[in-house]
Design an enzyme around this catalytic site. Structure first.
Site, PDB file in Angstrom:
ATOM      1  N   ASP A  55     -19.418  93.886  83.909  1.00 17.25           N
ATOM      2  CA  ASP A  55     -19.413  92.427  84.050  1.00 17.25           C
ATOM      3  C   ASP A  55     -18.203  92.046  84.921  1.00 17.25           C
ATOM      4  OD1 ASP A  55     -19.776  89.614  83.200  1.00 17.25           O
ATOM      5  OD2 ASP A  55     -17.986  89.975  81.998  1.00 17.25           O
ATOM      6  N   ASP A  57     -16.512  88.314  85.164  1.00 18.70           N
ATOM      7  CA  ASP A  57     -15.577  87.345  84.574  1.00 18.70           C
ATOM      8  C   ASP A  57     -15.010  87.845  83.249  1.00 18.70           C
ATOM      9  OD1 ASP A  57     -15.635  85.189  86.455  1.00 18.70           O
ATOM     10  OD2 ASP A  57     -17.669  84.722  85.776  1.00 18.70           O
TER      11      ASP A  57
HETATM   12  C1  LIG Z   1     -25.850  77.936  85.666  1.00 20.56           C
HETATM   13  N1  LIG Z   1     -24.562  78.164  85.047  1.00 20.56           N
HETATM   14  C2  LIG Z   1     -24.301  79.112  84.101  1.00 20.56           C
HETATM   15  N2  LIG Z   1     -23.005  79.078  83.757  1.00 20.56           N
HETATM   16  C3  LIG Z   1     -22.263  79.938  82.820  1.00 20.56           C
HETATM   17  O1  LIG Z   1     -21.770  81.014  83.588  1.00 20.56           O
HETATM   18  C4  LIG Z   1     -21.866  82.240  82.864  1.00 20.56           C
HETATM   19  C5  LIG Z   1     -21.956  83.333  83.884  1.00 20.56           C
HETATM   20  O2  LIG Z   1     -22.370  84.481  83.300  1.00 20.56           O
HETATM   21  P1  LIG Z   1     -21.681  85.875  83.477  1.00 20.56           P
HETATM   22  O3  LIG Z   1     -20.883  85.909  84.728  1.00 20.56           O
HETATM   23  O4  LIG Z   1     -22.685  86.902  83.311  1.00 20.56           O
HETATM   24  O5  LIG Z   1     -20.827  85.940  82.196  1.00 20.56           O
HETATM   25  P2  LIG Z   1     -19.298  85.708  81.862  1.00 20.56           P
HETATM   26  O6  LIG Z   1     -18.893  84.445  82.566  1.00 20.56           O
HETATM   27  O7  LIG Z   1     -19.322  85.641  80.392  1.00 20.56           O
HETATM   28  O8  LIG Z   1     -18.605  86.928  82.366  1.00 20.56           O
HETATM   29  C6  LIG Z   1     -23.066  82.050  81.972  1.00 20.56           C
HETATM   30  O9  LIG Z   1     -22.929  82.785  80.791  1.00 20.56           O
HETATM   31  C7  LIG Z   1     -23.112  80.530  81.726  1.00 20.56           C
HETATM   32  O10 LIG Z   1     -22.501  80.188  80.484  1.00 20.56           O
HETATM   33  C8  LIG Z   1     -22.409  78.106  84.486  1.00 20.56           C
HETATM   34  N3  LIG Z   1     -21.127  77.697  84.501  1.00 20.56           N
HETATM   35  C9  LIG Z   1     -20.790  76.705  85.369  1.00 20.56           C
HETATM   36  N4  LIG Z   1     -19.518  76.301  85.408  1.00 20.56           N
HETATM   37  N5  LIG Z   1     -21.707  76.107  86.185  1.00 20.56           N
HETATM   38  C10 LIG Z   1     -23.017  76.467  86.210  1.00 20.56           C
HETATM   39  O11 LIG Z   1     -23.815  75.935  86.973  1.00 20.56           O
HETATM   40  C11 LIG Z   1     -23.393  77.516  85.303  1.00 20.56           C
HETATM   41 MG   LIG Z   2     -17.599  88.110  81.187  1.00 21.26          MG
END
Ligand SMILES: C[n+]1cn([C@@H]2O[C@H](COP(=O)(O)OP(=O)(O)O)[C@@H](O)[C@H]2O)c2nc(N)[nH]c(=O)c21
Ligand SMILES: [Mg+2]
Length: 318
Positions: A55, A57
């Site tokens: 992953d 973030d």
């Molecule tokens: C469509 N969308 C999804 N997310 C969030 O972004 C995360 C990205 O998912 P990830 O990068 O797989 O997970 P992590 O951040 O836990 O490492 C998702 O789990 C959502 O909660 C989002 N967050 C923001 N700020 N804006 C968006 O449009 C948006």
């Molecule tokens: Mg993450």
């Protein structure tokens, strides 16, 4: 596999208790015997059978920085850009407040959540449309966070490159931010592939995200079907999966059932409340560990045996 079980690394089977990084207090395992078994499989199989799925973030970036400064997510980096329309932040915040509780609802079945997630990413893509935007804006913000990667991330990626191990960075966030941070941190080596949502442009204006959409519940190797990366990794059945969210543990879904998978989870928030679930989901749980030391330890064990094999091969051909 049967013959792997009979073989042993030079110097005998490795024991978790003899690997200092794995005996630290903050390094927890529900089943140390399983971890030990997988480590020995990895070491015997060598780098040729390895792949990494991580992953981005808060897995490659830190969950906690020394100066206490917050690290934005990949969407967060985009949201900090200057040329977004006035209502962009407000509208995407509204979506977040509507859909985030659904994403993490412990009662709703995943099959039901998927439709909501598709709706969320689609609406977010629609908002990310119809205005001019330049990648350099993301690069400027991402530059500030290239030092917010876990300690020894640079060394970790150098290890992976040296050993020729394909490394997939998976993000349901924004790929443009992910690649920008990794590039500026000088870790975007040729063996690294980012699968994420990338900005799409049409007639010079933003036009949402490119397909396929990567959301929380398809963030796994099933989306790789038919890609060049799939061809590269589908025979590599020794897999290290790294994540900070429970869902990240499923990122290797789609690989053959016979694969050996070591799941490493970085736990930081609400340690007590989350501990049991993390212990049941990941093979190794690292509590408030802001380094790449444990995954690097596994690579070092694999590399050590690999060097011995190379040496033995050279000597036997003399
Ligand atoms: C469509 N969308 C999804 N997310 C969030 O972004 C995360 C990205 O998912 P990830 O990068 O797989 O997970 P992590 O951040 O836990 O490492 C998702 O789990 C959502 O909660 C989002 N967050 C923001 N700020 N804006 C968006 O449009 C948006
Ligand atoms: Mg993450």
């Amino acid at each position: 596999m049967g013959c792997d079980e009979k073989r042993e690394p030079a110097g005998g089977l490795l024991r978790v208790k003899d690997i200092p990084e794995l005996t630290q207090d903050h390094c927890r395992m529900r089943d140390p015997a399983k971890v030990e078994r997988i480590i020995n499989e990895f070491v015997l199989g060598g780098p040729e059978r390895m792949q990494i799925v991580s992953d981005f973030d808060y897995t490659i970036t830190k969950q906690r920085t020394e100066d206490g400064g917050a690290v934005p997510s990949s969407f967060g980096i985009f949201n900090a850009c200057q040329s977004l329309p006035e209502n962009f932040k407000e509208e995407t915040d509204k979506l977040y407040h509507k859909y985030r509780p659904i994403e993490i609802d412990p009662h709703m079945p995943i099959s039901e959540k998927v439709q909501y997630m598709i709706e969320w990413w689609t609406k977010s893509g629609e908002l990310t449309s119809g205005f001019a935007f330049d990648q350099s804006e993301i690069d400027q913000i991402a530059e500030k966070y290239k030092h917010a990667l876990r300690d020894r991330t640079h060394e970790f990626f150098a290890d992976l490159q040296r050993l020729g191990i394909p490394t997939l960075v998976f993000s349901a966030g924004l790929g443009n931010s992910v690649v920008s941070v990794l590039r500026q941190a000088n870790v975007m080596h040729p063996n690294v592939k980012v699968v994420s949502n990338f900005l799409q442009f049409r007639d010079g204006l933003l036009d949402g995200f490119q397909q396929p959409m990567i959301h929380t519940f398809n963030k796994n190797e099933t989306v790789l079907g038919g890609t060049e990366y799939y061809d590269l990794v589908h025979n590599r059945d020794h897999i290290i999966v790294m994540g900070d969210s429970l869902g990240d543990a499923d990122m290797a879904a789609g690989v053959p059932a016979s694969s050996h998978i070591m799941k490493i989870g970085f736990l930081f928030d609400h340690v007590e409340a989350n501990m049991e679930k993390y212990m049941n989901t990941f093979d190794i749980v690292l509590v408030d560990d802001q380094t790449m030391d444990v995954p690097r330890t596994l690579l070092a064990l694999i590399e050590k045996q690999h060097q011995l094999n190379l040496l033995a091969g050279k000597q036997s051909s003399l």
